[in-house]
Design a protein around this motif. Structure first.
Motif, mmCIF file in Angstrom:
data_model
loop_
_atom_site.group_PDB
_atom_site.id
_atom_site.type_symbol
_atom_site.label_atom_id
_atom_site.label_comp_id
_atom_site.label_asym_id
_atom_site.label_seq_id
_atom_site.Cartn_x
_atom_site.Cartn_y
_atom_site.Cartn_z
ATOM 1 N N LYS A 27 0.834 -1.206 0.000
ATOM 2 C CA LYS A 27 0.000 0.000 0.000
ATOM 3 C C LYS A 27 0.871 1.258 0.000
ATOM 4 C CE LYS A 27 -3.376 2.398 2.891
ATOM 5 N NZ LYS A 27 -4.077 2.402 4.172
ATOM 6 N N ALA A 28 1.891 1.276 0.848
ATOM 7 C CA ALA A 28 2.788 2.432 0.918
ATOM 8 C C ALA A 28 3.560 2.600 -0.386
ATOM 9 C CB ALA A 28 3.760 2.276 2.091
ATOM 10 N N GLN A 29 4.033 1.506 -0.956
ATOM 11 C CA GLN A 29 4.800 1.587 -2.189
ATOM 12 C C GLN A 29 3.928 2.074 -3.352
ATOM 13 O OE1 GLN A 29 6.532 -2.322 -2.413
ATOM 14 N NE2 GLN A 29 8.254 -1.745 -1.108
ATOM 15 N N ALA A 30 2.682 1.631 -3.405
ATOM 16 C CA ALA A 30 1.767 2.103 -4.449
ATOM 17 C C ALA A 30 1.507 3.606 -4.278
ATOM 18 C CB ALA A 30 0.460 1.315 -4.400
ATOM 19 N N PHE A 31 1.345 4.045 -3.036
ATOM 20 C CA PHE A 31 1.182 5.473 -2.754
ATOM 21 C C PHE A 31 2.402 6.258 -3.227
ATOM 22 C CE2 PHE A 31 2.546 8.810 0.204
ATOM 23 C CZ PHE A 31 1.573 9.769 -0.054
ATOM 24 N N LEU A 32 3.584 5.729 -2.937
ATOM 25 C CA LEU A 32 4.817 6.429 -3.299
ATOM 26 C C LEU A 32 4.977 6.551 -4.813
ATOM 27 C CD1 LEU A 32 7.134 4.913 -0.580
ATOM 28 C CD2 LEU A 32 6.514 7.333 -0.813
ATOM 29 N N ILE A 33 4.648 5.514 -5.546
ATOM 30 C CA ILE A 33 4.722 5.595 -7.011
ATOM 31 C C ILE A 33 3.753 6.651 -7.519
ATOM 32 C CG2 ILE A 33 3.938 4.365 -9.084
ATOM 33 C CD1 ILE A 33 6.829 3.807 -8.508
ATOM 34 N N SER A 34 2.578 6.710 -6.941
ATOM 35 C CA SER A 34 1.595 7.726 -7.323
ATOM 36 C C SER A 34 2.149 9.127 -7.088
ATOM 37 C CB SER A 34 0.308 7.517 -6.517
ATOM 38 O OG SER A 34 -0.574 8.585 -6.682
ATOM 39 N N GLU A 35 2.796 9.322 -5.954
ATOM 40 C CA GLU A 35 3.397 10.614 -5.638
ATOM 41 C C GLU A 35 4.547 10.931 -6.588
ATOM 42 O OE1 GLU A 35 2.492 12.979 -3.028
ATOM 43 O OE2 GLU A 35 0.722 11.757 -3.437
ATOM 44 N N MET A 36 5.361 9.936 -6.897
ATOM 45 C CA MET A 36 6.476 10.139 -7.815
ATOM 46 C C MET A 36 5.976 10.544 -9.201
ATOM 47 S SD MET A 36 9.001 6.989 -6.868
ATOM 48 C CE MET A 36 9.894 6.921 -5.324
ATOM 49 N N GLU A 37 4.879 9.935 -9.634
ATOM 50 C CA GLU A 37 4.314 10.294 -10.930
ATOM 51 C C GLU A 37 3.781 11.723 -10.904
ATOM 52 O OE1 GLU A 37 1.641 6.944 -11.473
ATOM 53 O OE2 GLU A 37 3.036 6.047 -12.903
ATOM 54 N N LYS A 38 3.105 12.098 -9.819
ATOM 55 C CA LYS A 38 2.584 13.472 -9.684
ATOM 56 C C LYS A 38 3.710 14.494 -9.713
ATOM 57 C CE LYS A 38 -0.892 12.371 -6.443
ATOM 58 N NZ LYS A 38 -1.448 12.659 -5.129
ATOM 59 N N ASP A 39 4.809 14.170 -9.037
ATOM 60 C CA ASP A 39 5.939 15.090 -8.930
ATOM 61 C C ASP A 39 6.932 14.962 -10.089
ATOM 62 O OD1 ASP A 39 4.865 15.925 -6.516
ATOM 63 O OD2 ASP A 39 6.238 14.734 -5.278
ATOM 64 N N ALA A 40 6.634 14.088 -11.046
ATOM 65 C CA ALA A 40 7.547 13.814 -12.167
ATOM 66 C C ALA A 40 8.960 13.528 -11.636
ATOM 67 C CB ALA A 40 7.547 14.963 -13.166
ATOM 68 N N PHE A 41 9.032 12.685 -10.610
ATOM 69 C CA PHE A 41 10.283 12.396 -9.923
ATOM 70 C C PHE A 41 11.103 11.315 -10.617
ATOM 71 C CE2 PHE A 41 12.813 10.572 -6.398
ATOM 72 C CZ PHE A 41 13.464 11.720 -5.995
ATOM 73 N N LEU A 42 10.451 10.464 -11.388
ATOM 74 C CA LEU A 42 11.149 9.366 -12.049
ATOM 75 C C LEU A 42 11.579 9.756 -13.455
ATOM 76 C CD1 LEU A 42 8.832 6.384 -11.035
ATOM 77 C CD2 LEU A 42 10.995 7.059 -9.991
ATOM 78 N N SER A 43 12.738 9.257 -13.860
ATOM 79 C CA SER A 43 13.200 9.472 -15.231
ATOM 80 C C SER A 43 12.390 8.580 -16.168
ATOM 81 C CB SER A 43 14.687 9.119 -15.338
ATOM 82 O OG SER A 43 14.867 7.719 -15.200
ATOM 83 N N GLU A 44 12.503 8.835 -17.463
ATOM 84 C CA GLU A 44 11.815 7.999 -18.446
ATOM 85 C C GLU A 44 12.278 6.551 -18.341
ATOM 86 O OE1 GLU A 44 9.243 8.558 -20.541
ATOM 87 O OE2 GLU A 44 9.104 10.490 -19.515
ATOM 88 N N GLU A 45 13.580 6.363 -18.135
ATOM 89 C CA GLU A 45 14.116 5.007 -18.010
ATOM 90 C C GLU A 45 13.570 4.315 -16.763
ATOM 91 O OE1 GLU A 45 18.353 2.901 -18.916
ATOM 92 O OE2 GLU A 45 18.422 4.738 -17.726
ATOM 93 N N GLU A 46 13.472 5.054 -15.654
ATOM 94 C CA GLU A 46 12.915 4.481 -14.428
ATOM 95 C C GLU A 46 11.439 4.130 -14.621
ATOM 96 O OE1 GLU A 46 15.692 6.574 -11.010
ATOM 97 O OE2 GLU A 46 14.006 7.703 -11.839
ATOM 98 N N PHE A 76 7.419 -0.676 -8.254
ATOM 99 C CA PHE A 76 8.172 0.226 -7.382
ATOM 100 C C PHE A 76 9.517 -0.400 -7.021
ATOM 101 C CE2 PHE A 76 9.395 1.234 -3.011
ATOM 102 C CZ PHE A 76 9.398 2.608 -3.000
ATOM 103 N N GLU A 77 9.487 -1.667 -6.619
ATOM 104 C CA GLU A 77 10.714 -2.359 -6.245
ATOM 105 C C GLU A 77 11.638 -2.526 -7.443
ATOM 106 O OE1 GLU A 77 9.300 -5.879 -4.274
ATOM 107 O OE2 GLU A 77 8.738 -4.746 -2.488
ATOM 108 N N ALA A 78 11.067 -2.655 -8.639
ATOM 109 C CA ALA A 78 11.882 -2.770 -9.853
ATOM 110 C C ALA A 78 12.698 -1.500 -10.088
ATOM 111 C CB ALA A 78 10.995 -3.066 -11.059
ATOM 112 N N VAL A 79 12.130 -0.338 -9.753
ATOM 113 C CA VAL A 79 12.852 0.929 -9.916
ATOM 114 C C VAL A 79 14.093 0.945 -9.017
ATOM 115 C CG1 VAL A 79 12.739 3.435 -9.572
ATOM 116 C CG2 VAL A 79 10.815 2.229 -10.624
ATOM 117 N N PHE A 80 13.919 0.540 -7.768
ATOM 118 C CA PHE A 80 15.065 0.478 -6.856
ATOM 119 C C PHE A 80 16.074 -0.559 -7.324
ATOM 120 C CE2 PHE A 80 12.581 3.012 -3.991
ATOM 121 C CZ PHE A 80 13.513 3.654 -3.188
#
Length: 108
Positions: A27-46, A76-80
């Motif tokens: 649940k926390a990891q899904a929330f974090l991915i949602s936040e990362m998408e909102k903040d455009a925190f991940l690179s295209e490759e990530e 989420f874990e795949a990104v790390f």
């Protein structure tokens, strides 16, 4: 995450476990991915590796959450994992700091 919590002075096993779950649950990891998408925190490759992890067929099943949330947390874990295997230690630390900040702002 446990190292971070230990550095914060949380040393009792039960308390350590309760606090760690706030960071590592599906649940926390899904929330974090949602936040990362909102903040455009991940690179295209990530994002590519997130989607690959999310869409990969898994032989394991979700134990304490629904399938969709479980698959998102796998992404989420795949990104790390991607960053770790590439030797991007600085990026792994940035991701961890971001996650710690976002979870600390929430009431999980």
């Amino acid at each position: 995450m446990r190292d971070h919590l230990l550095l914060m002075g949380i040393t009792k096993p039960g308390e350590l476990q309760r606090n760690a779950v706030k960071f590592v649950s599906a649940k926390a990891q899904a929330f974090l991915i949602s936040e990362m998408e909102k903040d455009a925190f991940l690179s295209e490759e990530e994002l590519t590796y997130f989607k690959r992890g999310r869409n990969a067929h898994s032989k394991t099943t979700a134990k304490n959450t629904d399938v969709i949330t479980y698959r998102i947390s796998t992404g989420f874990e795949a990104v790390f994992g991607f960053n770790h295997l590439k030797g991007n230690d600085t990026r792994v630390k940035e991701l961890a700091r971001y996650c710690i900040q976002k979870i600390s702002e929430q009431n999980f």
